[in-house]
Design a protein around this motif. Structure first.
Motif, PDB file in Angstrom:
ATOM      1  N   GLY A 173       1.322  -1.260  -0.094  1.00 44.19           N
ATOM      2  CA  GLY A 173       0.025  -0.427   0.030  1.00 44.19           C
ATOM      3  C   GLY A 173       0.604   1.013   0.181  1.00 44.19           C
ATOM      4  O   GLY A 173       0.960   2.445  -0.587  1.00 44.19           O
ATOM      5  N   ALA A 174       2.103   1.415   0.755  1.00 38.53           N
ATOM      6  CA  ALA A 174       2.962   2.161   1.173  1.00 38.53           C
ATOM      7  C   ALA A 174       3.160   3.028  -0.468  1.00 38.53           C
ATOM      8  O   ALA A 174       3.873   3.724  -1.024  1.00 38.53           O
ATOM      9  CB  ALA A 174       3.868   1.925   2.016  1.00 38.53           C
ATOM     10  N   LEU A 175       4.103   1.731  -1.398  1.00 39.78           N
ATOM     11  CA  LEU A 175       4.474   1.982  -2.738  1.00 39.78           C
ATOM     12  C   LEU A 175       3.472   2.462  -3.316  1.00 39.78           C
ATOM     13  O   LEU A 175       4.152   3.301  -4.125  1.00 39.78           O
ATOM     14  CB  LEU A 175       5.501   0.750  -2.649  1.00 39.78           C
ATOM     15  N   MET A 176       3.091   1.268  -3.444  1.00 42.11           N
ATOM     16  CA  MET A 176       1.706   1.909  -4.515  1.00 42.11           C
ATOM     17  C   MET A 176       0.763   3.336  -4.301  1.00 42.11           C
ATOM     18  O   MET A 176       1.022   3.901  -4.937  1.00 42.11           O
ATOM     19  CB  MET A 176       0.216   1.042  -4.543  1.00 42.11           C
ATOM     20  N   GLY A 177       1.090   3.604  -2.938  1.00 40.55           N
ATOM     21  CA  GLY A 177       0.516   4.669  -3.297  1.00 40.55           C
ATOM     22  C   GLY A 177       1.211   6.211  -3.561  1.00 40.55           C
ATOM     23  O   GLY A 177       1.184   7.337  -3.287  1.00 40.55           O
ATOM     24  N   ALA A 178       3.116   6.183  -3.285  1.00 34.95           N
ATOM     25  CA  ALA A 178       3.931   6.655  -3.128  1.00 34.95           C
ATOM     26  C   ALA A 178       3.661   7.279  -4.890  1.00 34.95           C
ATOM     27  O   ALA A 178       4.396   8.471  -4.640  1.00 34.95           O
ATOM     28  CB  ALA A 178       4.835   6.605  -2.645  1.00 34.95           C
TER      29      ALA A 178
END
Length: 628
Positions: free
Chosen positions: A289-294
């Motif tokens: 989630g953090a990678l795609m959100g960023a």
């Protein structure tokens, strides 16, 4: 805005219609495949009022317009002989070589773009129906529910048919034969057989029972195979019978080939993709989630986000849900929050207006105007939005939120996230938006200047710039001119002069950046990056060059006080037009601007003094002019 004039300028900027292989538009961008990218004047296009930015990526020259892109494309298509498609005849000798990734991205975007809006609407409808069921306002047996559900779910159930049509169009094969092939895949009798796990054979060759409703990859793969078979059949049959026999034998060959080989292969590939995504996501959902959100908006910038569309749709078809879409909504909302931060902090009227309108469009899922016009342009807000998206995405991912149907990532998609992880995605959206706003407001602007940092060479230089009056006359405040755009300083700060001579001269040494064919406006960029627009008269573009004589050409070097345009004041006035001359600093945000105390403009008197990024400001006309 005159969309026809904008279209003419864009067409000129891309090198004219002879430099265009194909051209079409999506939700926010004009997309071109040019014969020679080097003939396109990107700087000229980006400087046009109405253009957000230009992106040259994935084999496409993309002009970002925003929500009014269709209004610009219509006159552009008429001028250049284009249709909203990329299947026009292309001279292979002029077609630039594309790598495999660019070809794949171009193909996928060409397949999904035509019906993306309808697909998003159908997805939202399914989400709303799920919400109405949860609230008890409708039941599954009610007629209203069944009719609306058929409208929403029918789109996805028969998705292979839509994909066949657009894929065939992109690959330049018979679209209706491709549709006929897709209808065979979702034919009720065959669907019922596979649904009951029954087996059939084709002349003793077993057909693997596979369900193709709502599938993506099998039909795309089948049309790709068909694109190699159709040319062979066209060569085999004489022209007199080709229109009948080529479709006939395509169906005879492709239907069993697809059901026996191509379809099951595509289904297996889809299953592997879905299982792979699920395995990675389930291993560390918060990290995913953090990678795609960023990085989702970074993918958008480079155009590679299209590669995720078939994967997400395949997840929904195979798994019944997709875990990526809620995270992408978080990334979108974080950009909206950053735009709101810019809106609250910025003092420049043009940037404030653009940022304010960008908040609404981004919340609805259209982020290109927000990215290119606000956050990426100012650099820091984009980075802060990415950080906010990473935090919000980690929350949504950690709660294992998922979407039950495909739609554009936005607040409108919230009903499709009902179910497991719904609370986490709501929290993630709120955190991303609020963080994007607060971080941008606090840290998106440099402390020493109180101005958003702009990646502009002129903003990095120090010193003073004096600009002389371009014409003799009486100086009046820009806010007093009878033109709303100039008076509002939406295009930048400056002055206006009621002329007493018929020659407009260079107010600064530099290079002519724009010469309008009608002669009523000239653009100049100084040696130190000051961007000056000289506009002669109000609405004088309607004169179509009458009473104007341009004395310089684009890209010509000019020195201060050099004549640029001759115009007939009396004739223009007798024609009913205001002859006031406006001098605008179009990159106003880079400077602190002082206006002369003189009310008369004579040769070589300076009327504007620009100081790089100073913060002493005042609202008085005679003295300091407030800076962003």
């Amino acid at each position: 805005m005159d969309y026809k004039v904008l279209a003419e300028n864009i067409l000129s900027g891309v090198g004219g219609k002879d430099n265009i292989n194909t051209g079409w538009h999506c939700a926010t961008r004009l997309r071109f495949k040019l014969k020679n990218d080097k003939l396109a004047d990107t700087k000229k296009i980006e400087d046009l009022d109405g253009v957000v930015t230009v992106v040259n990526s994935a084999g496409q020259y993309q002009v970002v317009i925003g929500n009014s892109v269709a209004n610009v494309f219509e006159p552009l298509a008429e001028l250049a002989g284009l249709e909203n498609t990329d299947d026009q005849i292309v001279d292979e000798k002029d077609q630039p070589k594309e790598n495999v990734l660019n070809k794949l991205i171009s193909f996928i975007s060409g397949v999904f773009t035509p019906f993306l809006g309808a697909m998003a609407g159908a997805g939202i409808l399914k989400g709303l129906l799920a919400l109405l069921l949860a609230l008890g306002w409708l039941t599954e047996k009610s007629g209203a529910y069944q009719i609306w559900y058929a409208a929403g779910d029918g789109f996805f159930y028969f998705l292979p048919i839509l994909l066949a049509f657009t894929a065939a169009k992109s690959l330049k094969v018979n679209q209706f034969v491709a549709v006929a092939l897709a209808t065979a895949l979702v034919y009720p009798t065959l669907v019922a057989i596979t649904g009951n796990s029954q087996t059939i054979d084709f002349f003793n060759i077993p057909v693997i029972p596979t369900t193709y409703t709502s599938s993506v990859i099998p039909i795309l793969l089948a049309v790709w195979v068909m694109s190699y078979i159709q040319p062979l059949l066209d060569k085999l049959f004489p022209e007199a019978i080709r229109n009948i026999f080529t479709p006939l034998f395509l169906l005879i060959i492709m239907a069993p080939l697809t059901l026996i080989v191509v379809g099951p292969l595509g289904a297996s590939v889809g299953t592997l993709l879905s299982n792979g995504i699920s395995a990675i996501y389930n291993f560390a959902p918060a990290v995913a989630g953090a990678l795609m959100g960023a990085f989702w908006q970074v993918f958008v910038i480079f155009g590679v986000h299209w590669t995720f569309v078939p994967v997400m749709m395949n997840n929904i078809g195979k798994l019944g849900y997709d875990p990526l879409l809620p995270i992408l909504s978080v990334a979108v909302v974080s950009q909206a929050g950053a735009a709101l931060g810019v809106f609250l902090k910025a003092k420049d009227a043009k940037m404030k207006s653009l940022a304010g309108s960008s908040v609404a469009t981004a919340l609805l899922g259209i982020t290109e105007p927000t990215i290119y016009g606000v956050t990426l342009k100012l650099k820091r807000p984009f980075v802060l939005a990415a950080i906010s998206g990473a935090i919000g995405g980690a929350i949504a991912g950690g709660g294992q939120a998922h979407a039950s149907s495909f739609t554009l990532p936005s607040l409108l998609a919230i009903p499709t996230y009902l179910g497991k992880g719904f609370v986490s995605v709501i929290i993630g959206l709120g955190v991303a938006f609020i963080l994007g706003t607060v971080l941008t407001y606090l840290f998106g602007f440099s402390k020493d200047t109180n101005v958003a940092t702009v990646d502009d060479q002129s903003a990095e230089q120090e010193g003073h710039h004096q600009i002389i009056a371009p014409v003799d006359g009486t100086i009046i405040p820009l806010k007093n001119v009878k033109d709303e755009v100039f008076a509002s300083e939406a295009m930048g700060q400056g002055i206006a002069i009621v002329p007493t001579s018929d020659i407009v001269k260079a107010p600064i040494t530099g290079t002519v950046s724009a010469v309008y064919p009608t002669g009523h406006a000239i653009g100049i960029i100084s040696e130190k990056g000051v961007e000056v627009l000289l506009h002669i008269g109000i609405n004088t573009v309607e004169l179509n060059g009458q009473h104007f004589k341009t004395l310089v050409k684009k890209n010509q070097k000019v020195t201060i006080d050099e004549p640029l345009v001759e115009f007939d004041r009396q004739a223009i006035s007798h024609a009913g037009y205001d002859t006031t001359v406006m001098l605008i600093i179009t990159n106003t945000p880079n400077y602190d601007i002082s206006v002369t105390d003189n009310t008369l403009a004579t040769d070589r008197d300076w009327v504007l003094k620009l100081t790089d990024r100073h913060i002493e400001t005042s609202n008085d006309y005679k003295g300091e002019v407030q800076h962003v």
